[in-house]
Enzyme design. Structure first.
Site, PDB file in Angstrom:
ATOM      1  N   CYS A 259      15.166  24.104 -48.841  1.00  0.00           N
ATOM      2  CA  CYS A 259      16.392  23.612 -48.587  1.00  0.00           C
ATOM      3  C   CYS A 259      17.270  24.327 -47.624  1.00  0.00           C
ATOM      4  CB  CYS A 259      17.093  23.493 -49.871  1.00  0.00           C
ATOM      5  SG  CYS A 259      16.464  22.060 -51.166  1.00  0.00           S
ATOM      6  N   LEU A 260      17.657  25.638 -47.985  1.00  0.00           N
ATOM      7  CA  LEU A 260      18.801  26.265 -47.352  1.00  0.00           C
ATOM      8  C   LEU A 260      18.287  26.566 -45.965  1.00  0.00           C
ATOM      9  CD1 LEU A 260      20.460  28.823 -49.735  1.00  0.00           C
ATOM     10  CD2 LEU A 260      21.089  26.518 -49.149  1.00  0.00           C
TER      11      LEU A 260
END
Length: 421
Positions: A259-260
Site C-alpha cells: 500500500c504505502l
C-alpha cells in the site's frame, strides 16, 4: 450465495475464508497453480489465515480453490482482489483488466461484481465497467450490479481483522450499493456506505497518503534531530502526551508493503495525467521515504568509521528482518531489502535473518533468532542493523552480545553501543 474471489493473496484469501465461514459457497480463483495446489492441500501461505481455518472450510466443502475460469460460472457475487502494482513508476491496472475480462464471460443477469483492488478514482466506472459490459453483452446497473469496496487488510495485525474493520461499500447505482452492502454485511461487523464509487476509491488512497506523508515527516524530523544531537524518540513520546490534535508516527528505514509505497503514487499520477496538476506533498513525501534506506546505510557507514575505523567494504553485518513489517513474511517493496542490497553493493558481507522468510535469491536465510539464536553468533559481526522488529528476535541477548547495533525502529534501549535512528 455462490461467491467468487479472484486472487488468493493477502487480501483475497482472508475474504474467501471469511465468506465460507459465513455460510457462502466460495470459489477462490487463483491463476497460480502452485498456490492452488497448496490451498487444496490445506496449506496457507498467508499468515492471517492459519492452516486450521483453511482446512475447516475445505472439510465443510464451503471453499474451493481453482485456476480454471469455468469454475466461475453461476456466481452471485464476484470480488476482484488482484494486485495493482507500479510498472516504471506508473500505475499498472493490467491485473484488474485481466480479471474483468475473465469475469465478463460468466456474468449472468442479477450478478454482482465488486472491485477491492486499490486504485485511483474512476477506475471502477471507466476501466472495469466497459470491460464487463463488452464481454457480457449486458448493461451495468441495469442487468447486473457493480461496486467498489476498498480492502483494509493489515497483515499480521491481531486486533484489526477483516471481520471487525469497518468496510466502505459503494455502488454504481443505489441498487448496486444495496447488493454490495448486503454481501459485506454477512462477512463484516460494520459497513460504511459511500455516496459514490469515486469517493470510495479516493478514500482508500487518501488513507494511505495520510500515513505516507506523516511517516515522511517523522523520517525527516529524525534526520534533523540527529544532526542537532536531540533524541527524536523521546521528543515523539513527549509530543504524544497531547490528548488532541496530534497522532504519533514513528521513523523507520522507509515504507514498504502493498500500500504505502504505491497508493499515493496512484493518486498523484492520476491527477497529473488527467488534469496536469502536481500533488506536491505526495511527491515530496515519496522522495523522503524512498531515500530513507540510503540514510540508514550512511548512518551505519558513519558508525563503522567512527567507532572501528573501518569501511562498510568487507565488514560483517547482521541484518535482522527482511519483511516490511513485523509478524509477516510480506517483503514487497520492503525497505529492509533495499538496505541489505545497498550494503552488499558496497562490499559488505551481510547475513540476513528473518524467521518468516525462507531461502531466496536475495540471500535471506531462515534462521529464527529466538532464545537459542540457532546458527548465529552475534559477537562475530562488526555491526547489527535491526530493520524489522519481529517478536522472535531476542533483543536483550542481541544488546548483550553485539559490538554495535543500529536500531532503525526505536525498540531497543539506547546505550553506548546501541544507536537508534
Amino acid at each position: 450465495m455462490h461467491i467468487c474471489v479472484l486472487g488468493q493473496g493477502y487480501v483475497g484469501l482472508p475474504l474467501a475464508v471469511r465468506a465460507a465461514e459465513a455460510g457462502h459457497a466460495v470459489t477462490g480463483y487463483e491463476p497460480d497453480r502452485a498456490r492452488c495446489e497448496a490451498l487444496a492441500a490445506g496449506s496457507s501461505y498467508v499468515e492471517d489465515i492459519g492452516d486450521d481455518r483453511l482446512q475447516a472450510v475445505l472439510d465443510s466443502d464451503a471453499y474451493y480453490a481453482t485456476s480454471d475460469p469455468q469454475d466461475l460460472k453461476g456466481f452471485d457475487i464476484a470480488v476482484i482482489t488482484v494486485p495493482t502494482p507500479l510498472t516504471d513508476r506508473a500505475p499498472d491496472l493490467s491485473c484488474v483488466r485481466d480479471a474483468g475480462r475473465v469475469l465478463a464471460e460468466w456474468i449472468e443477469p442479477g450478478a454482482t461484481v465488486v472491485l477491492e483492488s486499490t486504485t485511483h478514482p474512476g477506475t471502477t466506472r471507466d476501466v472495469l465497467v466497459p470491460l464487463l459490459e463488452e464481454g457480457s453483452g449486458l448493461v451495468a446497473g441495469r442487468d447486473f450490479h457493480v461496486g467498489f469496496s476498498p480492502e483494509r487488510i493489515d497483515p499480521g495485525n491481531p486486533d484489526w481483522r477483516l471481520e471487525n474493520t469497518p468496510k466502505i461499500v459503494a455502488g454504481l447505482t443505489e441498487g448496486c450499493l444495496e447488493r454490495v452492502k448486503g454481501f459485506y454485511d454477512t462477512v463484516t461487523e460494520v459497513t460504511v456506505p459511500a455516496s459514490g464509487l469515486e469517493e470510495a476509491e479516493l478514500a482508500k488512497v487518501f488513507e494511505n497518503t495520510y500515513r505516507h506523508v506523516n511517516i515522511a515527516l517523522v523520517n525527516e524530523l529524525s534526520r534533523m534531530a540527529h544532526t542537532l544531537g536531540v533524541d527524536v524518540w523521546h521528543t515523539l513520546e513527549l509530543a504524544a502526551t497531547k490528548p488532541f490534535g496530534f497522532t504519533k508516527f514513528l521513523p523507520g528505514p522507509g515504507v514498504g508493503g502493498h500500500c504505502l509505497p504505491i497508493d499515493p503514487v496512484y493518486l498523484s499520477h492520476h491527477v497529473k495525467a488527467r488534469h496536469g496538476q502536481t500533488f506536491r506533498l505526495i511527491e515530496l513525501a515519496q522522495d523522503i521515504n524512498e531515500s530513507q534506506p540510503d540514510y540508514v546505510v550512511r548512518r551505519l557507514q558513519d558508525a563503522l568509521s567512527r567507532r572501528f575505523r573501518r569501511s562498510v567494504h568487507g565488514a560483517r553485518i547482521l541484518a535482522l528482518g527482511a519483511a516490511y513489517k513485523p509478524g509477516t513474511s510480506d517483503a514487497r517493496q520492503s525497505p529492509a531489502v533495499e538496505v541489505t542490497d545497498r550494503l552488499r553493493q558496497m562490499g559488505a558481507d551481510v547475513t540476513v535473518v528473518d524467521p518468516y522468510l525462507a531461502v531466496t535469491d536475495g540471500g535471506c536465510r531462515e534462521i529464527p533468532l529466538g532464545a537459542t539464536a540457532a546458527g548465529v553468533t552475534v559477537g562475530d559481526y562488526d555491526a547489527v542493523v535491526l530493520l524489522t522488529p519481529h517478536g522472535e528476535f531476542d533483543l536483550d541477548r542481541i544488546a548483550a552480545e553485539a559490538s554495535y547495533v543500529l536500531d532503525t525502529r526505536g525498540v531497543m534501549t539506547a546505550a553506548s553501543h546501541i544507536e537508534r535512528l
